[in-house]
Design an enzyme around this catalytic site. Structure first.
Site, PDB file in Angstrom:
ATOM      1  N   ASP A  85       0.497  -1.308  -0.491  1.00 30.73           N
ATOM      2  CA  ASP A  85      -0.216   0.061   0.158  1.00 30.73           C
ATOM      3  C   ASP A  85       0.333   1.244   0.135  1.00 30.73           C
ATOM      4  OD1 ASP A  85       0.928   0.021   2.295  1.00 30.73           O
ATOM      5  OD2 ASP A  85      -1.331   0.039   3.863  1.00 30.73           O
ATOM      6  N   HIS A  86       2.052   1.849   0.495  1.00 34.62           N
ATOM      7  CA  HIS A  86       3.179   2.224   0.458  1.00 34.62           C
ATOM      8  C   HIS A  86       3.483   3.447  -0.243  1.00 34.62           C
ATOM      9  CE1 HIS A  86       2.436   2.446   4.994  1.00 34.62           C
ATOM     10  NE2 HIS A  86       2.860   3.645   4.937  1.00 34.62           N
ATOM     11  N   ARG A 146      -2.019  12.668  10.165  1.00 35.42           N
ATOM     12  CA  ARG A 146      -0.779  13.427  10.667  1.00 35.42           C
ATOM     13  C   ARG A 146      -0.315  14.810   9.803  1.00 35.42           C
ATOM     14  NH1 ARG A 146       2.839   7.885  12.049  1.00 35.42           N
ATOM     15  NH2 ARG A 146       2.579   7.859  13.405  1.00 35.42           N
ATOM     16  N   ARG A 202       8.185   3.552  11.295  1.00 40.36           N
ATOM     17  CA  ARG A 202       9.758   3.198  11.128  1.00 40.36           C
ATOM     18  C   ARG A 202      11.325   2.440  11.476  1.00 40.36           C
ATOM     19  NH1 ARG A 202       9.144   8.715   7.430  1.00 40.36           N
ATOM     20  NH2 ARG A 202       7.116   7.621   7.572  1.00 40.36           N
ATOM     21  N   SER A 255       5.880   7.496  12.924  1.00 42.64           N
ATOM     22  CA  SER A 255       5.749   6.209  12.255  1.00 42.64           C
ATOM     23  C   SER A 255       6.811   5.558  12.940  1.00 42.64           C
ATOM     24  CB  SER A 255       6.381   6.339  10.720  1.00 42.64           C
ATOM     25  OG  SER A 255       6.760   5.277  10.516  1.00 42.64           O
ATOM     26  N   ASP A 288       3.746  -0.719  11.335  1.00 39.47           N
ATOM     27  CA  ASP A 288       3.622   0.379  10.985  1.00 39.47           C
ATOM     28  C   ASP A 288       3.089   1.004  11.926  1.00 39.47           C
ATOM     29  OD1 ASP A 288       2.387   2.118   8.373  1.00 39.47           O
ATOM     30  OD2 ASP A 288       0.646   2.454   9.916  1.00 39.47           O
TER      31      ASP A 288
END
Length: 760
Positions: free
Chosen positions: A95-96, A448, A645, A643, A160
């Site tokens: 999806d990213h 965000r 990440r 995030s 995520d």
């Protein structure tokens, strides 16, 4: 679609007895969070009490979910673990990597071509290790999880930060870094400090223009971006049962913006209805059988202050729509005060773009409420005064709203339907801007709104609101437009008002989809071969990080002293950099390029002691590494906010950074640093942040003989012009985490254990 029925049945069979034992152990009624946590202990049944905010606890999550950007690094790490298959059900969601530019068909086609190598890698690894694979275009991870995998009383982790979306179905769902996911996928315990509990009591009922989105926008204003750190936010009260499961998901999703570990609601009729509507009647029936255990005990709701560390009360009857921003999601403005705030702060009043959808607000109900506003454009002879985009959360949502005519309502007012992907929400947006230096305003229904988050432009003022408010603002064309009281002049010269939006929770004709986009893994993946081209600039096989050398760290150099807000977007930008998420060396070129250097107030410009010149952060780090010089990052409050990440931790580790020293950490980022074998330290006295000079030589003392839980380390700042400062720095490492540091990373320990087991 119903997945994992036997797993869920097993969870529910054990649940009542484990709750009973936990209640006896604690000697009091239990919150829902406590029931789920104590029912998911790695060692099985609860046998001891774990103090909140103090005890580290080993948990056994039921499943793992990963999006394609973070999955690359997580799976590259898992490949080093030496396992044949994942220990728990796991999925990958593409999806990213789909950039929004012209519309769904064009953008998806472009992404399939540009990311072919990455998609093939993810699909192959999924096939090999028994991982479910959701193809590009299938939908955004959190919407797909809510539709297919989330279940009341369960526990999952996802790579995520908005994984808590599943709390809308009563699940403890927590965002983590890839290394945490690897632990669970490898069958290891997942460690978490026992969270504090924040209770939010909702009374009354949403009405008019107010929606579930406004609840979390209000909560963000109350708690701020760090007010939920180290805590689970649990919603309860009659008001909590009065709105949809997907509305609950919206609230839990944005709990990430207050730093919460996760958020959730107790099981109720709305959840049961949603499970049934999404093809999971059997799961709803199983949940109904133990429903008293899938909610907080009644005594908790009656006297919440006895059971939660903090209690907030919100009367939904009195709640008005909120618009939050710019630059931070906790700047909360009730719509009645927003126009004045726009004027007072000098924000650009002209609204250039309105964007709805995303993982936060793309349910059928969201779309119907927004479409009921969009439909009025034709009826009232209005035209969109701003650009307008719509992002469905999944192919199931897109297919269903197209069948029911909602897409026509959106395109009829000038809207552009984007791919079922994250798109502009994460900076994957090829926005067409004639003057990038012009200050401008956009409004979204995303989660965000950090500077440069959506379009990479620091001059963009991004605001967050509900999909229906965003749609109304597009018709009004100005930030100062208040659809609750202001009129709009239509093409006939008439002043008209918009009607109150009307939403439908679940499609009357049921959900429908031709191809949901799911690919089941091969039954036997042992013959699947994973290949990565040595010259690929998108993928790179990992090499283990070196273990600690056994002595105190001396003669370190300051890489950067970051000033003010330093989120994961500042540390490792998304947008165009997403293409390198599977290539650690290439993506490391974005290290801290968005952070402001304390000493010169510039971004991506730091002093290189070796050359005496200023350079990019990554270049200076590489120079230090090539000369065998370890480096240190210094930061401000809530460092690593945003995030999940883990690239924000892996990049500095890869480029020779040995420690990050800050005033305070965001939860996920602190854990990610620990997992990668780095030192995550905090100033014992925040004023000591000021003592660190640009050209200091830094020693970290206490590692060799005194690195134990609860004992501070010592930082010696050797100033180039003579003299030194000695300061204390704290840490939250337990014995296991100290072992991670010594081994070089948590993954190194997993690999060592696997090799030892294989040799027996």
């Amino acid at each position: 679609m119903a997945f994992d029925l036997e797993l869920i049945r097993s969870v529910y069979e054990k649940f009542p007895e484990r709750v009973k034992k936990a209640r006896k152990l604690l000697g009091r009624p239990l919150t829902l969070s406590e029931k789920i946590l104590y029912s998911h202990l790695f060692d099985g049944e609860p046998t001891e009490v774990f103090p909140r905010a103090k005890a580290y606890v080993n948990f056994a999550p039921d499943r793992v979910a990963m999006q394609d950007a973070t999955a690359q690094m997580a799976l590259l790490q898992f490949m080093l673990a030496g396992k044949d298959t994942t220990a728990v059900p796991t999925t990958v969601h593409c999806d990213h990597l789909i950039e929004a530019e012209k519309g769904a068909k064009h953008d998806l086609s472009t992404a399939l071509h540009q990311n072919e190598e990455v998609y093939h890698f993810l699909s192959s690894v999924s096939n090999k290790y028994g991982i479910g694979f959701w193809k590009p275009g299938a939908g955004i991870i959190h919407q797909v999880v809510l539709e297919n995998y989330a279940f009341p009383g369960g526990m999952m982790i996802g790579t995520d930060s908005h994984t808590p979306n599943a709390g809308g179905l009563g699940m403890i769902a927590i965002g983590v870094g890839g290394a945490d996911a690897v632990d669970v996928m490898a069958g290891m315990a997942w460690e978490l400090k026992m969270p504090k509990l924040i209770g939010v009591k909702l009374t009354g009922k949403l009405n008019g223009w107010t929606s579930a989105k406004d609840i979390i926008l209000r909560v963000a204003g109350i708690l701020t971006v760090k007010g939920g750190t180290g805590a689970i936010v649990e919603y309860f009260g009659d008001g909590a049962e009065s709105f949809s499961a997907t509305g609950k998901g919206t609230i839990c999703n944005m709990g990430a913006e207050i730093g919460a570990t996760t958020s959730l609601f107790g099981y109720d009729e709305k959840m049961s209805e949603y499970l049934a509507a999404t093809g999971r009647k059997k799961i709803a029936a199983m949940a109904d059988e133990i429903k008293e255990h899938l909610r907080a005990d009644k005594e908790v709701a009656e006297t919440p202050k006895e059971y939660y560390d903090q209690v907030i009360e919100i009367n939904l009857d009195e709640l008005e729509p909120y618009i939050n921003g710019p630059y931070t999601p906790d700047a909360a403005w009730p719509i009645s005060q927003f126009a004045e705030a726009v004027k007072k702060h000098g924000w650009p009043d002209e609204l250039e773009v309105g964007l709805i959808g995303s993982c936060t607000n793309s349910s059928y109900e969201d779309m119907t409420r927004a479409a009921s506003v969009a439909k009025q454009a034709k009826e009232k002879h209005l035209k969109a005064k701003s650009e307008y985009t719509i992002t469905p959360g999944s192919e199931q949502i897109r297919f269903t709203i197209e069948r029911d005519g909602l897409l026509d309502d959106f395109t009829g007012m000038g809207g552009v339907v984007l791919a079922n992907a994250c798109g502009p929400c994460i900076g994957q947006w090829a926005r067409h801007v004639t003057d990038p230096n012009k200050k401008n305003s956009i409004i979204t229904s995303f989660n965000r709104n950090f500077a440069k988050r959506n379009d990479g432009n620091p001059n963009t003022h991004a605001f967050v609101a509900s999909p229906e408010i965003v749609t109304a603002m597009v018709l009004g064309g100005k930030l100062s437009f208040n659809p609750l009281k202001d009129t709009i002049k239509n093409s006939k010269g008439e002043e008209v008002m918009l009607d109150v939006p009307v939403g439908i929770e679940l499609p009357p004709k049921g959900f429908a989809v031709d191809d949901p986009g799911f690919e089941a893994p091969a039954k036997d993946g042992s013959k699947v071969v994973i290949s990565v081209a040595p010259d690929s600039d998108r993928l790179q096989l990992l090499q283990p990080f070196a273990p600690w050398h056994g002595a105190d760290l001396k003669n370190l150099r300051l890489l950067i002293k970051a000033k003010g807000k330093c989120t994961t977007d500042h540390i490792s930008m998304a947008g165009p950099w997403l293409k390198y998420r599977g290539h650690l060396d290439n993506i490391s070129n974005n290290l801290l390029m968005g952070a402001t250097n304390y000493f010169n107030e510039e971004t991506n410009s730091v002093l290189d002691i070796v050359t005496g010149k200023y350079g990019k952060v990554c270049d200076v780090a590489r120079d230090y590494k090539s000369h065998g010089i370890g480096s240190v990052i210094v930061g401000d409050e809530n460092y690593g906010e945003g995030s999940s990440r883990e690239h924000a931790a892996m990049e500095p580790r890869h480029l020779g950074v040995v420690a990050v020293i800050v005033k305070s950490f965001a939860r996920i980022h602190e854990t990610n640093l620990k997992k990668q074998g780095m030192l995550a330290l905090t100033f014992a006295n925040n004023d000591d942040y000021e003592k660190i000079l640009e050209d200091d030589s830094i020693d970290i003392i206490g590692l060799e003989h005194d690195f134990v839980p609860g004992k501070p380390l010592t930082l010696v700042l050797n100033h180039s012009k003579g003299g030194s400062d000695t300061i204390k720095v704290n840490h939250t490492y337990n014995d296991l985490q100290i072992d991670w540091f010594k081994a070089g990373s948590a993954l190194n320990m997993i690999r060592a254990a696997e090799k030892k087991e294989a040799s027996l």
